[in-house]
Design a protein around this motif. Structure first.
Motif, PDB file in Angstrom:
ATOM      1  N   PHE A   1       0.738  -1.130  -0.179  1.00 27.81           N
ATOM      2  CA  PHE A   1      -0.115   0.167   0.050  1.00 27.81           C
ATOM      3  C   PHE A   1       0.991   1.248   0.167  1.00 27.81           C
TER       4      PHE A   1
ATOM      5  N   ALA B   1      -7.073   1.207  -5.970  1.00 26.21           N
ATOM      6  CA  ALA B   1      -6.685   0.677  -4.441  1.00 26.21           C
ATOM      7  C   ALA B   1      -7.807   1.056  -3.452  1.00 26.21           C
TER       8      ALA B   1
ATOM      9  N   VAL C   1      -3.583   5.097   6.452  1.00 24.09           N
ATOM     10  CA  VAL C   1      -4.026   6.369   6.888  1.00 24.09           C
ATOM     11  C   VAL C   1      -4.149   6.144   8.508  1.00 24.09           C
TER      12      VAL C   1
ATOM     13  N   LEU D   1      -8.387  -0.672  10.242  1.00 21.79           N
ATOM     14  CA  LEU D   1      -8.735  -0.461   9.019  1.00 21.79           C
ATOM     15  C   LEU D   1      -9.902   0.090   8.464  1.00 21.79           C
TER      16      LEU D   1
END
Ligand SMILES: CC1=N[C@H](C(=O)O)[C@@H](O)CN1
Length: 303
Positions: free
Chosen positions: A101, A118, A173, A211
């Motif tokens: 990622f 993605a 993030v 997530l």
């Protein structure tokens, strides 16, 4: 170089272009011209993909956004929405490359592929290095925890206050969400895939993994009997402001015409209801459709 050899070379160059026009028409000529000028300039990527009939995309093998399924098919919410948009732009195929990622934007800028499918969230840091489409979807954050949620985790503050061990995906993030919520680095462990996050929870190496709830719901559905569950989705409040977690397609900054063309067709998909049809099999609902107030401009400007 003699005058004669230059003339001969120019003759062959012009003959080759004339041949290209005769064989492939203006599209092929355009591809030849783009290649000869480097190809990455304005219009280059879109025209090259149209001529080739395929777009090179990057995925992180995170289901259900962009992943290779058990039959070997590259699919996912972002991949299938991307496919539909590209089809409307005259590009009928995609070729996918899988990277971690955190490597998606560097690999995009190194021309390993020409767009990212993605589900990557739009944020100010990423906008410094890439161009984002209009928001495709929004999705809340959640935690993967042992069944019964024994530590009572529902926010990043719980992780900090209860001194819990948290797993995050490299380059995603959630690490920043945790850090900005005051979780010390000593409580955060970084993993490189959805599966390693799951294993970290099931092997009790961490107390929770963060997530999107969509991603974690997919993990649980595909791993029955793992004795894990997903907490209620939420949008973290950071520095007193609720985060807007909106995913989009990512392009190189120079590819303005590609971004504009892509946005036009993406908006049509959102408005026609076709988007909902495409994304429903991947666990998305109408609630994941971004509101009109969620814009790339604002998300790129947010602190
Ligand atoms: C699709 C996705 N979005 C978030 C991000 O962009 O960092 C993370 O949750 C990782 N996966």
């Amino acid at each position: 170089m003699s005058g004669n050899s230059w003339t001969r070379r120019e003759f062959f160059r012009r003959s080759a272009i004339a041949g290209a026009v005769a064989l492939g028409g203006p599209a092929l000529l355009s591809a030849c011209t783009q290649t000869s000028t480097g190809g990455a300039g304005a219009g280059g990527t879109l025209e090259r993909a149209r001529s080739a009939g395929t777009m090179k995309v990057g995925i992180a093998n995170e289901a259900p956004y962009g992943f290779t399924d058990s039959t070997g098919k590259v699919t996912g919410e972002s991949v299938e929405v991307g496919r539909a948009v590209l089809k409307n732009l005259g590009i009928n195929d995609i070729q996918a490359t899988t990277v971690d990622f955190g490597s998606l934007i560097p690999a995009l800028n190194a021309n390993q592929f020409d767009m990212v499918t993605a589900g990557m969230f739009i944020n100010a840091q990423r906008c410094q290095n890439a161009a984002f489409s209009t928001p495709d979807y929004t999705a809340p954050t959640a935690f993967l925890v042992p069944t019964g949620n024994p530590d009572g985790v529902s926010t990043f503050e719980d992780i900090k206050n209860k001194n819990l061990r948290l797993a995050v995906l490299s380059g995603a993030v959630e690490q920043g969400y945790a850090q900005k919520s005051g979780v010390p680095d000593s409580q955060i462990q970084v993993f490189d895939s959805q599966n390693t996050l799951l294993q970290a929870v099931t092997a009790d190496r961490v107390d929770a993994a963060a997530l999107t709830n969509i991603s974690l719901n997919d993990v649980v559905a595909k791993n029955p009997g793992s004795n894990v569950e997903v907490t209620k989705g939420f949008f973290p409040t950071i520095d007193g402001k609720q985060t807007v977690s909106a995913g989009a397609f990512v392009f190189r900054k120079a590819d303005t015409d590609l971004v504009n063309a892509f946005n036009g067709e993406l908006t049509k998909l959102h408005q026609s209801g076709q988007w909902l049809q495409i994304v429903t099999p991947f666990g998305f609902t109408q609630d994941n459709l971004p509101g009109a107030d969620v814009t790339t401009e604002k998300l790129c400007a947010a602190a």
